[in-house]
Scaffold this active site. Structure first.
Site, short mmCIF file in Angstrom:
data_model
loop_
_atom_site.label_atom_id
_atom_site.label_comp_id
_atom_site.label_asym_id
_atom_site.label_seq_id
_atom_site.Cartn_x
_atom_site.Cartn_y
_atom_site.Cartn_z
N CYS A 88 0.82 -1.21 0.00
CA CYS A 88 0.00 0.00 0.00
C CYS A 88 0.86 1.26 0.00
CB CYS A 88 -0.90 -0.01 1.25
SG CYS A 88 -1.77 1.53 1.54
N THR A 116 -8.27 0.05 6.93
CA THR A 116 -7.15 0.60 6.19
C THR A 116 -5.82 0.42 6.90
OG1 THR A 116 -7.27 2.79 7.20
CG2 THR A 116 -8.72 2.39 5.34
N TYR A 125 -5.20 6.94 -8.99
CA TYR A 125 -6.43 6.20 -8.68
C TYR A 125 -7.61 6.77 -9.45
CZ TYR A 125 -4.25 3.52 -4.94
OH TYR A 125 -3.47 2.64 -4.23
#
Length: 356
Positions: free
Chosen positions: A55, A122, A186
């Protein structure tokens, strides 16, 4: 930089037909501070930083923790690169359970703090070990607090990544990078319409062109040392050719075809604390396996060739002092070392073996 300037990575990024990608802007904003004003004082060994090397948002925390030498004060748990639609999991640990928190799924730490927590599970997340509760997943503020609030636990020679006299400029540069680059890739990849994609694409490469001009004659983004701004740009650049160029359709140019940014990225990659935290195999596995909206076959590309990350960059000629008056960190801890096969050095060795 207030925490409201950014949003965090969620486990659920999906294409919605006809719509632009919108990042979840809600997170647990509790802070860990020197004075403990929010109930959580800085205390060595009290918390666990949970990350995934895949990530980009968690990667920032990994780099900052390493540059500052907080390994002992803030131990780290590493999730695997893939997960289901709800939670990151501890696939890398024996039995698939974090050895300190005793959980298999990060969502358990969220549920311990907020029963039935409905938002994204997350990383990065800081968990209080004694209660098993997530304290914060506000990654934008998290690294700034590691810079400032955790100063008493920094290693000797730790760099000042958020110097007070440059904070305004760092905040301004980092926010532009977030909007157009970190989140911009993104917005390209998860665009639900041609128009949304093209808007994001133009913004992304316009910003990369502006960053090229900024970095053409200066080694780092703000001042003459590495700062938070460089950390935040690096985690997107290092993923660009491996993932974003093809998987997210950010294909005007590869990073390796943008000479200034490519040299800048290699300069950072070859700096202790940056490249030695990069796991290219985890990065590719995460994007190509998890994001089935974009890659339904879950086939992971074999490339790109990584050897060029180790080539000379020539940025020393611009001057600058990467660590300012400080010094580079020592080698990473054995338990936190990226497997050699997942690195450029390992790819070179593997190529040589096959060639023989």
């Amino acid at each position: 930089m207030g925490s409201g300037t950014e949003a965090h990575e969620t486990t659920g990024a999906y294409v919605t037909a006809g719509e632009s990608f919108t990042r979840d802007m809600n997170y647990l904003t509790t802070r860990i501070t020197r004075d403990g004003a929010q109930g959580y004082p800085v205390e060595a060994g009290r918390y666990r930083l949970v990350v995934s090397r895949a990530c980009p948002w968690a990667h920032r925390a990994i780099i900052v923790r390493r540059l500052l030498g907080l390994e002992q004060a803030l131990p780290m748990g590493i999730c695997g690169p893939t997960h289901d639609r709800r939670s990151w999991t501890f696939d890398l640990d024996p039995g698939g359970v974090d050895p300190v928190l005793g959980i298999a799924r990060l969502q358990d730490a969220y549920f311990a703090r907020v029963p039935g927590y409905e938002r994204g599970i997350t990383v990065p997340a800081i968990v209080e070990v004694s209660t098993g509760q997530v304290v914060t997943n506000d990654y934008a503020q998290l690294t700034l607090d590691l810079d400032v609030e955790w100063a008493a636990h920094h290693r000797a020679g730790a760099p000042d990544l958020y110097p007070e006299h440059l904070r305004g400029e760092i905040d301004e540069v980092a926010l532009a990078i977030f909007r157009d680059v970190n989140n911009g890739v993104y917005r390209c990849g998860f665009a639900g319409s041609q128009e949304a994609y093209e808007r994001a694409y133009v913004r992304l490469f316009d910003r990369l062109d502006r960053l090229t001009e900024r970095l053409r004659d200066q080694r780092f983004l703000v001042g003459d040392t590495i700062t938070e701004a460089d950390v935040r740009l690096f985690t997107t650049l290092v993923r660009f050719d491996a993932v974003y160029h093809g998987h997210f359709k950010c294909n005007r140019s590869k990073l390796s075809e943008m000479p200034v940014l490519w040299a800048y990225a290699r300069d950072l990659f070859q700096t202790p604390g940056f490249g030695d935290t990069v796991d290219f195999e985890h990065i590719k596995a995460h994007y190509y396996v998890v994001q089935t909206d974009l890659n339904p076959t879950q086939i992971v590309p074999s490339g790109p060739d990584l050897a060029n990350w180790l080539t000379p960059h020539g940025r020393e000629s611009l001057g600058g002092r990467p660590f300012g008056a400080g010094s580079p960190p020592g080698p990473p801890r054995a338990a936190e070392t990226v497997p050699a096969a997942h690195t450029p050095a390992g790819s070179v060795a593997s190529f040589g073996s096959d060639a023989d």
